[in-house]
Write a protein that holds these residues in place. Sequence first.
Motif, mmCIF file in Angstrom:
data_model
loop_
_atom_site.group_PDB
_atom_site.id
_atom_site.type_symbol
_atom_site.label_atom_id
_atom_site.label_comp_id
_atom_site.label_asym_id
_atom_site.label_seq_id
_atom_site.Cartn_x
_atom_site.Cartn_y
_atom_site.Cartn_z
ATOM 1 N N VAL A 48 14.700 -37.457 75.376
ATOM 2 C CA VAL A 48 13.375 -36.933 75.730
ATOM 3 C C VAL A 48 13.278 -36.383 77.151
ATOM 4 C CG1 VAL A 48 12.205 -38.447 74.084
ATOM 5 C CG2 VAL A 48 12.534 -39.236 76.435
ATOM 6 N N ASN A 49 14.141 -36.830 78.055
ATOM 7 C CA ASN A 49 13.960 -36.490 79.473
ATOM 8 C C ASN A 49 13.995 -34.985 79.722
ATOM 9 O OD1 ASN A 49 13.995 -37.436 82.443
ATOM 10 N ND2 ASN A 49 15.748 -36.053 82.313
ATOM 11 N N TYR A 50 15.085 -34.339 79.293
ATOM 12 C CA TYR A 50 15.192 -32.898 79.506
ATOM 13 C C TYR A 50 14.182 -32.138 78.658
ATOM 14 C CZ TYR A 50 16.983 -28.146 79.182
ATOM 15 O OH TYR A 50 17.088 -26.781 79.180
ATOM 16 N N GLY A 51 13.862 -32.688 77.480
ATOM 17 C CA GLY A 51 12.957 -32.013 76.567
ATOM 18 C C GLY A 51 11.604 -31.726 77.165
ATOM 19 N N VAL A 52 11.115 -32.612 78.024
ATOM 20 C CA VAL A 52 9.792 -32.421 78.614
ATOM 21 C C VAL A 52 9.775 -31.182 79.503
ATOM 22 C CG1 VAL A 52 8.105 -33.413 80.195
ATOM 23 C CG2 VAL A 52 9.173 -34.855 78.450
ATOM 24 N N SER A 53 10.707 -31.103 80.460
ATOM 25 C CA SER A 53 10.715 -29.951 81.364
ATOM 26 C C SER A 53 11.088 -28.671 80.621
ATOM 27 C CB SER A 53 11.682 -30.194 82.530
ATOM 28 O OG SER A 53 12.995 -30.433 82.077
ATOM 29 N N ALA A 54 12.021 -28.759 79.660
ATOM 30 C CA ALA A 54 12.445 -27.566 78.928
ATOM 31 C C ALA A 54 11.323 -27.028 78.049
ATOM 32 C CB ALA A 54 13.674 -27.876 78.078
#
Length: 395
Positions: free
Chosen positions: A214-220
């Motif tokens: 989920v971490n990268y998914g938020v900013s991406a």
Amino acid sequence: MRQFTAGIWMLVLGYMLSQFYRAFLAVLSTDLRAELGAAPGDLAISSGVWFVAFALMQIPVGGWLDRNGPRKTASDMMFVTAAGAVVFAIATAPWHLHVAMALIGIGCAPALMGAYYIFAHDFPKRDFGTLAGTFVAAGALGNLLSATPLVSVSEAIGWRSTLWLMVGITLAVAIGERLVVRDPARLDNAHPIGRLSDILRIRALWFVLPLFAVNYGVSAAIRGLWAGPYLEDVFVASPQTVGHATLLMGITMILGNYFAGPLVGWIGSVRRTILIGAAATLAVTVTLWLLPDNSMPLSILLLALIGLSGASYVLLIAHGRAFLPPHLVGRGITFLNMLSIGGTGILQFGSRPIYQWTLANGGPIAAYSTVFLSFSIPLAIGLALYFLTPEAPND
């Protein structure tokens, strides 16, 4: 960057294209809505398709890297990216964009992993995080090109001509990768053949994986899909303002990735640095949920901070890589990347019905506020579970 060979720099160009293609929909949203009738919900599908296609390709890409090496793998797949750009350039309906983004996502699948494979095999473990962060920071220039520069080019020659230009650039990079990338030495027969089940048996990874998803998914998702429509619908921002805002977000993403390695040295632990970065991202998304229409300058600042704090991806993959034995590096890092990109795709798909339902019942401000909440909840869960993960063995 002195450790980067000509082949690594060519892979950087391929990764720049991957960054461009995953983020350019937000900037072209006005043109695509006007000409093709592609609403934000349609673009959410297209963007999600990119990430899902990209994620599904990670398992075969891991095997191809181990078997064929990064030179052939990255080059061959970049030709698929060019084919997807062709489909995008001739699109006449929203579903054509879904097909185009699927092909582009498939083609971009080894863009980052090819370089990470080389770093993992040819450099010490302790250097992986710094090399990975530097590579991502350099390649994230593609994120910048998908902001204000894309607005300028698209306004000058039209969005279709812009895509045809990207077709030519993509083909040139594919040929360049085949010519100058050099594969690392192959492992000898003393090493066992790695399997996915071997990766899943590494207990140290278990509590890294949820945050990875989920971490990268938020900013991406916010940078590549929701930032443009959010600023347009809530603050009536012009295309130029959207371009400047997404450019600023791209710059902060570059800075976050570039300084990720040195920040670990200052803090003294990959794990603690990730915890700080993920907590900061959560704080920003919660603020956007609570204050979605406070002011456009505040919202642009918060979007930029998401780009800065969302750079934990390179540290998460460095943390995960530290637990992988040599024979599992190719499959291991691509499996980790699959979770990250697949989680991004799921977040994008999930945000569409949330946006549409809330829009119909509460208007645009409530819709975007709820979208930001939908990103905050899984990020909070992933962060809580990550507290249970051990330190990297080389910390």
